[in-house]
Design an enzyme around this catalytic site. Sequence first.
Site, PDB file in Angstrom:
ATOM      1  N   GLY A   1      27.724  29.999  15.121  1.00 10.97           N
ATOM      2  CA  GLY A   1      26.692  30.577  14.345  1.00 10.97           C
ATOM      3  C   GLY A   1      27.156  32.300  14.109  1.00 10.97           C
TER       4      GLY A   1
ATOM      5  N   GLU B   1      12.396   6.338  31.907  1.00 11.04           N
ATOM      6  CA  GLU B   1      12.222   6.713  34.017  1.00 11.04           C
ATOM      7  C   GLU B   1      13.397   6.764  34.847  1.00 11.04           C
ATOM      8  OE1 GLU B   1      10.325   6.327  37.159  1.00 11.04           O
ATOM      9  OE2 GLU B   1       8.383   6.455  36.254  1.00 11.04           O
TER      10      GLU B   1
ATOM     11  N   ASP C   1      11.153   2.396  30.771  1.00 10.70           N
ATOM     12  CA  ASP C   1      10.455   2.938  29.910  1.00 10.70           C
ATOM     13  C   ASP C   1      10.795   5.262  30.047  1.00 10.70           C
ATOM     14  OD1 ASP C   1      10.398   3.858  32.854  1.00 10.70           O
ATOM     15  OD2 ASP C   1       8.217   4.384  32.591  1.00 10.70           O
TER      16      ASP C   1
ATOM     17  N   LYS D   1      24.625  42.627  16.159  1.00 17.07           N
ATOM     18  CA  LYS D   1      23.854  41.191  15.673  1.00 17.07           C
ATOM     19  C   LYS D   1      22.539  41.597  15.176  1.00 17.07           C
ATOM     20  CE  LYS D   1      23.773  38.147  18.781  1.00 17.07           C
ATOM     21  NZ  LYS D   1      23.615  36.841  19.529  1.00 17.07           N
TER      22      LYS D   1
END
Length: 319
Positions: free
Chosen positions: A230, A45, A43, A197
């Site tokens: 960016g 885990e 699962d 910025k």
Amino acid sequence: MQVFACRASKDFACKVIDALNKLNGENAEKIVLGQLECTPFSDGEFQPVFNESVRGATVFIIQSTCPPADNLMELLLTIDAAKRASADKVIAVIPYFGWARQDRKDRPRVSIGAKLAANLLHAAGADRVMTCDLHADQIQGFFDFPVDHLYATTVFIPFIASLNLENLSIAAPDMGGAKRAQLYAKNLACPVIICHKSRAKANVVASITAIGEVKGRDVIIVDDMIDTAGTLCKAADVLMAMGASSVRACATHGILSGNAYKNIAASALKEVYITDTIPLRSEEGVDTSKIKVISMTDIFAKIIERVYDNEPISEVFIH
């Protein structure tokens, strides 16, 4: 001393152990990476398990808590396992401390993830944390136990000096990085450029302007991390448009998520220098020739040895 590594930082840990053995000399008993495995369940885990005794030992567990969140959870479970196995001390060596950008409430109804991560490490049973270039120095105050805060300036400043750039200037990618840029500039005896910025939203930069003498300068932008790149690429393009001779970048943590590789390859950046606190992800068909890795493992090895021997560590750093 026993050194273990969780899954995200095994290569880094092996290099740290090699450096530790070199520091100790040929005649000393060799340190080996401890036997730690992580058993997965269907699962998703997982359960870390030590396959050797740690009773009474000083245990160093190396793991960068970069995304996904499983890396933090794996570290917490490993710390808990060591304490329950009667380790004397458990020291979490976290080359990159994730969630550090969430260090304050910068808008209503948000979490302070850095404080929560610190609380989780304390609750798991860590006695000490060793990390590198936190996003904000005051995060050290979120911990209720000792923090050894390493600085990448220790390796970056000598490296930048070795480039022998005649018209070197150091640039901060934003106002928040001004203090870091001043430190580099002071040690390298060169001018500082500050970029300002404004963001449209998280990970999206609206505009950048540069303050300082740019024309004819070989600029190196310094930062603590590169995420999507960016900001970095836009700053490099602005600096080149203002007449810089060349633009390079130094950043401690190369997260390099999303289109970071493509952004760097297409930008005006000549080279980007990062450390190995986060393993570089592979990406097919993308040019990564601009990205150079400078190792922090020798510094971590020195600090691990000094912490284990209860020796001072301040003289190792350029603060």
